[in-house]
Enzyme design. Sequence first.
Site, short mmCIF file in Angstrom:
data_model
loop_
_atom_site.label_atom_id
_atom_site.label_comp_id
_atom_site.label_asym_id
_atom_site.label_seq_id
_atom_site.Cartn_x
_atom_site.Cartn_y
_atom_site.Cartn_z
N SER A 97 50.86 -35.24 41.18
CA SER A 97 51.45 -33.94 40.85
C SER A 97 50.47 -32.98 40.19
O SER A 97 50.75 -31.79 40.08
CB SER A 97 52.66 -34.13 39.93
OG SER A 97 52.33 -34.89 38.79
N ASP A 111 55.89 -28.66 31.36
CA ASP A 111 57.08 -29.53 31.26
C ASP A 111 56.65 -30.78 30.50
O ASP A 111 55.65 -30.76 29.79
CB ASP A 111 57.68 -29.83 32.64
CG ASP A 111 56.72 -30.57 33.57
OD1 ASP A 111 55.72 -31.13 33.09
OD2 ASP A 111 56.98 -30.59 34.79
N HIS A 114 53.29 -32.08 32.77
CA HIS A 114 52.29 -31.24 33.41
C HIS A 114 51.86 -30.06 32.54
O HIS A 114 52.58 -29.65 31.63
CB HIS A 114 52.84 -30.76 34.76
CG HIS A 114 53.34 -31.87 35.61
ND1 HIS A 114 54.69 -32.22 35.65
CD2 HIS A 114 52.69 -32.75 36.41
CE1 HIS A 114 54.83 -33.26 36.46
NE2 HIS A 114 53.64 -33.60 36.92
#
Length: 360
Positions: free
Chosen positions: A42, A335, A338
Amino acid sequence: MASFKRFSFPHVYYYIFVLVCISIAKAQAQSMNRSLYTFGDSFVDPGNNNYISTVARANFLPYGRDFMNGMPTGRFSNGRQVPDFIAMNLSTGNFPQAFLDPNLTMADAVGFGSAGTGFDPVTPTILNVIPMSEQVNDFGDYRSRLVAAIGENNTEVQLARAVVYVTAGTNDFILNYYSILTNRRNMYTVAQYMSFLMELIREFLQGLMDQGVRRILFSGLPPLGCLPISITTYSNSLTNVLVTRSCVAYLNTAAQQFNSMLQSELSTLQNSVNGSKISYIDFYGPVNDTITNPQKYGFVQVNKGCCKTGLFEQGPLCNSVTITCTNSSTYIFWDATHFTDKAYSIIYKANLPIINNIIT
């Protein structure tokens, strides 16, 4: 009297022709844009997970609110990620586009990453995402498209000049090894598991180099114990989860050990492949510095994400109806896992000399 052999005019024309052809070929190679190809999780997924059946997605607000006119692309951030800054450096003409995007063209920057994946083949099964081995296969598919579009010789030149950026491993530890979702801890000690991952990394990189890439930037792990989701999940007390929120020391130790092994592995691999340039990208150092010296960078919040409580929200739990902080530039984390655009920019700038060395 010394004698010498005169060139006839046909010979002169022939050599001039050869020199002109060589000059044209060199000019064409130099004029080719240097492409960027990204692989991993990610931290680099530009939206591939939008096109597979998984909950590990970020193609909705507030993700992307500060990226390209506020349009979410699937990037797990409010804005850009490290590869986006590299693409700007390369002047590719576009940020990395998702390989699985049906509208993908022969772009100069293409991302093959998938949020939630890892080198351990068990890791991507947890969230049903794209394995690292499959990303290599996808790259082979893309290579075939390049050959069809520009020919084998031009493809070989383009791939040899291209920059590859790889980052994965976080999920192997946070989502897999240390979690209750798998039995990896019963199968391996931490040291054994890291050695297992190094074997898989070696196979992964060899698979890419077999297809012609030679310039590789490989990112180490961030301070795993400082990720908000790690503090929430792996702290040994409720007080630390809700109040203190100190980093989880043993996870940071694991990250440092992994990074040390990785640097050694990359050095060995580069020495074994002629013409290769393989460099380690320091993810741990810049992130750790922002956490320990936040005022140096203008950060205020270092152990919670900007999204909602910042303790555990990410993916579908960070959505269009979720309250977010008003000024993300004061947050390291977007978040619970990340980073913000600003934090990614700091990571990029800290590694810029290494990146520039790969490019030149």
